[in-house]
Design an enzyme around this catalytic site. Structure first.
Site, PDB file in Angstrom:
ATOM      1  N   GLY A  24       0.805  -1.217   0.000  1.00  0.00           N
ATOM      2  CA  GLY A  24       0.000   0.000   0.000  1.00  0.00           C
ATOM      3  C   GLY A  24       0.836   1.263   0.000  1.00  0.00           C
ATOM      4  O   GLY A  24       0.301   2.374  -0.017  1.00  0.00           O
TER       5      GLY A  24
ATOM      6  N   GLY B  29       9.200   5.309   5.384  1.00  0.00           N
ATOM      7  CA  GLY B  29       7.899   4.742   5.756  1.00  0.00           C
ATOM      8  C   GLY B  29       7.573   4.860   7.231  1.00  0.00           C
ATOM      9  O   GLY B  29       6.415   4.767   7.612  1.00  0.00           O
ATOM     10  N   GLU B  30       8.580   5.032   8.066  1.00  0.00           N
ATOM     11  CA  GLU B  30       8.328   4.965   9.507  1.00  0.00           C
ATOM     12  C   GLU B  30       8.601   6.261  10.248  1.00  0.00           C
ATOM     13  O   GLU B  30       8.002   6.523  11.288  1.00  0.00           O
ATOM     14  CB  GLU B  30       9.146   3.815  10.108  1.00  0.00           C
ATOM     15  CG  GLU B  30       8.585   2.473   9.675  1.00  0.00           C
ATOM     16  CD  GLU B  30       9.522   1.301   9.921  1.00  0.00           C
ATOM     17  OE1 GLU B  30       9.276   0.554  10.862  1.00  0.00           O
ATOM     18  OE2 GLU B  30      10.494   1.138   9.158  1.00  0.00           O
TER      19      GLU B  30
ATOM     20  N   ARG C  84      17.249  11.601  -1.008  1.00  0.00           N
ATOM     21  CA  ARG C  84      16.554  11.913  -2.249  1.00  0.00           C
ATOM     22  C   ARG C  84      15.135  11.340  -2.233  1.00  0.00           C
ATOM     23  O   ARG C  84      14.912  10.213  -1.794  1.00  0.00           O
ATOM     24  CB  ARG C  84      17.351  11.268  -3.380  1.00  0.00           C
ATOM     25  CG  ARG C  84      16.969  11.693  -4.759  1.00  0.00           C
ATOM     26  CD  ARG C  84      17.945  11.025  -5.714  1.00  0.00           C
ATOM     27  NE  ARG C  84      17.677  11.357  -7.097  1.00  0.00           N
ATOM     28  CZ  ARG C  84      18.223  10.690  -8.110  1.00  0.00           C
ATOM     29  NH1 ARG C  84      19.038   9.674  -7.881  1.00  0.00           N
ATOM     30  NH2 ARG C  84      17.946  11.033  -9.345  1.00  0.00           N
TER      31      ARG C  84
HETATM   32 MO1  MOS Z   1       7.819  -2.118   9.803  1.00  0.00          MO
HETATM   33  S1  MOS Z   1       7.362  -2.368  11.773  1.00  0.00           S
HETATM   34  O1  MOS Z   1       9.450  -2.639   9.793  1.00  0.00           O
HETATM   35  O2  MOS Z   1       6.732  -2.975   8.851  1.00  0.00           O
END
Ligand code: MOS
Length: 721
Positions: free
Chosen positions: A493, A686-687, A610
């Site tokens: 996603g 992402g985190e 980047r």
């Molecule tokens: Mo993440 S907790 O490494 O999907």
């Protein structure tokens, strides 16, 4: 949206290539894959927190028309590899947590299976259990255990761990680097400090709650097990599942083209996949399907373990830190030990001559926790960044100035120089954009308008620059002028199919529309998981290597059928500290009459190298920040320790933010001219968006109301006085 010009694919805001099939419903998720002769599995779950199944009567279930098989520990096939207790499904009568699988019905329809599962009669011999996560008055672990119940770690064991003999506590020092000091030394440093903060912060159990539930479809054919699985990594899933059945990894084919979110909960194999594979082996020729219900997911697909964080900061009068001590206890499960390591951020965020951090598991009779977005950093930054705000107040220093004052010249944990630490740039840019200067007044509880207190808060963000070398990609040129690019990457996603297309197009020097990605299948070249924010950069490195090898072999005008496979180069090892940084700014209003908190405005500023695709990158950032708003205001798994169960196990009671909860939210990023050569100059994103977000909101709530809330989520009653 441009579809990408020759040599100009990276950095373009290409729309999601799989957006249309997802919206049309033609993108097939695991449960929707067309399979021959599907059969439907519904599990039977334990209703005690600990003990033994003494009788399990499956007669009525088996007698039901349409039931194919009922599995219990009495008739289930034996698993071969027994290392991972969480996966030893139906291997004994023992119950280790409430909700554990103790049986399964497979039937011709999901309705029959579910009905039949309810007809299975179970008698238990319950054993005493302890599911209550708490600390005593002084911030120590509650002994709170009846005889024979979870052991607690002693101070002597902590010292031994810090000396490096034990894995539970992060020792924090490579040889020759600044060692962590003893508790006595830290206490002396705190006693000598002009200013001190000594507070305890807590975070509750939080759930990954992807929209697509944990789903498996299992089929055996001639000794080969095919799994359609909702997973963050087909190869890691394959490696986890195969040994349980005594198979080589290549005897398990894992197919996972679309995944409806994971947030860490689909990194590991979970028990429902084992159950499906086990049942399918008993039913040759049938495809066995299972999709957990939302309620079942709260005990069977992991969660972020709750934490209790004792944070002590010592500082000079101007806020310069002299001592940082963070002692975290995290819930773990008796069945399988797992902790996030929430003391991590305190080890590398700020300069301090004296430092000591510990992270201890409290082993309870509860479901098994797992990875959840920004493990360790997310929970740990809540305590640290609220404590920093408290220190700013105590020293009467602006919170941004406080962070400037405590900027470390090298990584405090490793002594290494920073590869790219732009925390202060993020804070500065955010302050300008957020109008930080015009915070009503440094003093809290200064602005009341129309019955709402308002205030602003800030907090730092950080996440490591992880990458995994063990990735490969294959490129084939087709007669129609398309490059087929194959790698067993995962699309959970985040937009990975789209950004990998851009990376391939850039590396091949062709338009994005000439690239067709094939991902999500273990028969494709080896790929690591979509996790740790390292998916895109690790897979991308393999794609770039394959594109270069393809060009070397076949030139810029290849013949149809030309094909090349290549591995990513090894990890970057440049002896520098590799972490990304960011800053969150939040403005909240708190209703003076009801205590309701709303996040009126939120801005994240990030430094992640980047940006491959500004559209999907922004979605990841504001997605993380939105999840941070959920963490700050809503998300709270409520354990009833009498029964060892999370009582609010659905979306009615476990609230995650909806559009109505989100007002003005935005994310921006720094241009990094010195972006390292590496392969792409990109880092994970992402985190980092969730890290520190809840602290910024809690700090804003303090500024609004003068009430310091230290326990998440921030409940309205905390602000009523
Ligand atoms: Mo993440 S907790 O490494 O999907």
């Amino acid at each position: 949206m441009s579809t990408g010009l020759r040599g100009q694919s990276i950095g373009v805001g290409l729309g999601r290539l799989d957006g249309v099939p997802k919206v049309r419903g033609t993108a097939l998720y695991a449960y929707e894959q067309p399979v021959p002769q599907p059969a439907y599995l519904y599990p039977v779950q334990a209703t005690i927190a600990r003990g033994t199944v003494v009788r399990i009567d499956t007669g009525a279930a088996e007698a039901l028309d349409g039931v194919l098989i009922v599995l219990t520990h009495l008739n289930a096939p034996r698993l071969v590899d027994t290392k991972d207790q969480e996966l030893l499904v139906l291997q004994s009568a023992a119950v280790g947590f409430r909700g554990q699988f103790i049986g399964a019905v497979v039937a011709e329809s999901s309705e029959i299976a579910r009905h039949a599962a309810g007809l299975v009669e179970v008698a238990y011999a319950p054993a005493p259990h302890n599911s209550a996560f708490s600390v005593g008055e002084h911030g120590h672990i509650s002994p709170g255990s009846a005889p024979g119940l979870p052991r607690q770690v002693s101070e002597a064991e902590i010292e031994a761990a810090i000396a490096g003999e034990h894995g539970h506590v992060s020792p924090g020092s490579a040889p020759g680097l600044p060692r962590q000091v003893s508790e006595a030394e830290i206490e002396a440093a705190l006693a000598a400090a002009s200013t001190a903060v000594d507070q305890t912060y807590t975070t509750p159990p939080e759930y990954n709650v992807p929209m697509e539930p944990h789903t498996s479809v299992a089929i055996w054919n001639d000794g080969i097990l095919t799994m359609y699985e909702s997973t963050q990594g087909v190869h890691s899933f394959q490696a986890g599942l195969a040994p349980l059945f005594g198979l080589e990894p290549e005897q398990v084919r894992v197919i996972s083209p679309y995944v409806g979110g994971g947030f860490g909960s689909k990194i590991e194999v979970h028990a429902q996949a084992v159950l499906a594979a086990m049942a399918a082996r008993e039913l040759p020729g049938r495809a066995v399907k299972v999709a957990l219900t939302r309620q079942q997911m709260f005990s069977l697909s992991g969660y972020r373990p709750p934490t209790i964080q004792h944070v002590r900061l010592g500082a000079d009068l101007d806020g310069t830190l002299t001592a940082v001590a963070v002692d975290v206890v995290e819930q773990s499960s008796r069945m399988k030990e797992f902790t996030e390591g929430s003391d991590g951020p305190a080890r590398m965020m700020y300069a301090a001559p004296q430092r000591r951090t510990t992270n201890r598991p409290v082993v309870l009779d509860v479901p098994v926790p797992t990875w959840m977005r920004a493990p360790g950093r997310c929970a740990g930054m809540f305590g640290l960044e609220v404590a920093m705000d408290e220190l700013a107040v105590a020293c009467a220093v602006d919170p941004i100035a406080l962070r400037v004052r405590n900027e470390p010249p090298v990584d405090p944990e490793t002594g290494q120089p920073h590869a790219f630490r732009h925390l202060l740039d993020c804070l500065q840019l955010g302050a300008e954009r957020f109008d930080w200067e015009h915070r009503a007044a440094p003093a809290p509880r200064a602005r009341l308008q129309h019955g709402w207190w308002s205030g602003m808060g800030v907090a730092s963000a950080t996440y490591p620059d992880f990458r995994v070398p063990d990735n490969a990609a294959r490129i084939r040129f087709e007669a129609d002028g398309t490059y087929v690019v194959q790698i067993a990457a995962a699309e959970i996603g985040t937009g990975s199919r789209t950004v990998l297309t851009q990376i391939a197009a850039e590396a091949l020097g062709c338009p994005a529309r000439c690239v067709r990605m094939e991902i999500g299948d273990s028969s494709l070249p080896r790929a690591s998981v979509a996790g740790g924010s390292f998916g895109t950069i690790s897979w991308g490195a393999a794609i770039v290597a394959a594109a270069e090898a393809f060009r070397d072999q076949h030139g810029a005008d290849p013949r149809p059928g030309a094909e090349t496979e290549a591995h990513a180069p090894g990890v970057i090892d440049d002896d520098r500290s590799r972490h990304s940084f960011g800053a969150h700014f939040a403005e909240v209003r708190v209703n003076a009459a009801t205590g309701e908190i709303r996040v009126s405005r939120m801005l994240g500023v990030f430094s992640v190298g980047r940006i491959i695709n500004p559209v999907t990158a922004r979605s990841q950032f504001i997605g993380g920040m939105t999840m941070g708003i959920g963490m700050a205001l809503h998300e709270h798994g409520v354990m009833d320790p009498r029964f060892g169960t999370i009582v609010n196990h659905d979306f009615a009671d476990y609230h995650i933010p909806t559009c109505a909860d989100i007002e003005d939210i935005d994310a921006i990023w720094l241009e990094e001219p010195e972006a390292p050569p590496g392969v792409l100059g990109a880092r994970g994103l992402g985190e980092i968006g969730i890290v520190g977000a809840a602290a910024a909101i809690a700090n804003a709530a303090y500024h609004a109301t003068g009430v310091r809330a230290r326990n998440l989520p921030l409940a309205p009653d905390a602000f009523l006085s």
